[in-house]
Design a protein around this motif. Sequence first.
Motif, short mmCIF file in Angstrom:
data_model
loop_
_atom_site.label_atom_id
_atom_site.label_comp_id
_atom_site.label_asym_id
_atom_site.label_seq_id
_atom_site.Cartn_x
_atom_site.Cartn_y
_atom_site.Cartn_z
N VAL A 23 0.83 -1.21 0.00
CA VAL A 23 0.00 0.00 0.00
C VAL A 23 0.86 1.26 0.00
N ALA A 24 1.84 1.31 0.90
CA ALA A 24 2.70 2.49 1.03
C ALA A 24 4.02 2.06 1.65
N LEU A 73 5.16 4.53 12.09
CA LEU A 73 4.60 4.91 10.80
C LEU A 73 3.09 4.92 10.91
N THR A 74 2.51 6.04 10.55
CA THR A 74 1.07 6.19 10.60
C THR A 74 0.51 6.21 9.18
N LEU A 75 -0.58 5.52 8.98
CA LEU A 75 -1.27 5.50 7.69
C LEU A 75 -2.62 6.20 7.85
N GLN A 76 -2.74 7.37 7.27
CA GLN A 76 -4.00 8.10 7.27
C GLN A 76 -4.77 7.73 6.02
N MET A 77 -5.96 7.18 6.20
CA MET A 77 -6.75 6.71 5.08
C MET A 77 -8.01 7.55 4.97
N GLU A 98 -13.70 -1.40 -1.41
CA GLU A 98 -12.58 -2.25 -1.84
C GLU A 98 -11.32 -2.05 -1.02
N ASP A 99 -11.33 -1.10 -0.08
CA ASP A 99 -10.20 -0.95 0.84
C ASP A 99 -10.31 -1.92 2.02
N THR A 100 -11.44 -2.60 2.11
CA THR A 100 -11.62 -3.57 3.19
C THR A 100 -10.57 -4.66 3.11
N ALA A 101 -9.84 -4.86 4.21
CA ALA A 101 -8.74 -5.83 4.21
C ALA A 101 -8.13 -5.89 5.60
N MET A 102 -7.27 -6.86 5.78
CA MET A 102 -6.40 -6.87 6.95
C MET A 102 -5.15 -6.08 6.56
N SER A 108 -3.72 2.36 -6.35
CA SER A 108 -5.10 2.25 -5.86
C SER A 108 -5.39 3.17 -4.68
N VAL A 109 -4.35 3.70 -4.04
CA VAL A 109 -4.58 4.54 -2.85
C VAL A 109 -4.02 5.95 -3.01
N LYS A 110 -3.35 6.23 -4.11
CA LYS A 110 -2.76 7.55 -4.30
C LYS A 110 -3.82 8.64 -4.21
#
Length: 125
Positions: A49-50, A80-84, A90-94, A64-66
């Motif tokens: 993802v990143a 590391l923090t991921l701000q979504m 479709e972002d549903t996931a582990m 897909s997340v840009k």
Amino acid sequence: QVQLVESGGGSVQAGGSLRLSCVASGYTYSGHYCMGWFRRTAGAEREGVARIWLGGNTPDYADSVKGRFTVSQDRAIMSLTLQMNSLKAEDTAMYYCAAFYKRDGGCPWSEFRYWGQGTQVTVSS
């Protein structure tokens, strides 16, 4: 041995936001590590993802997340923090935090070797 602990997953409606955090322990100098976020849905391959080299490179994101996801680092504590934002079903996931030792820049997806336990993100439409 680097250990990673994620937090912040949960459920949200489409269009909403979530923030995931990952804190590392057992590392030497944090500037010599790559950190990243991956995700996996049932029956699918793991997707990067990143990623970012904590020594100073610009983060790199999956197409897909840009424009929706942003990572930020705290090198003082190797986190590391991921701000979504603008989340989609479709972002549903582990989601998994990952890292590996790297003295210089460049973080190939295939070289991540330390993994967190994962945190579930569920986006309802």
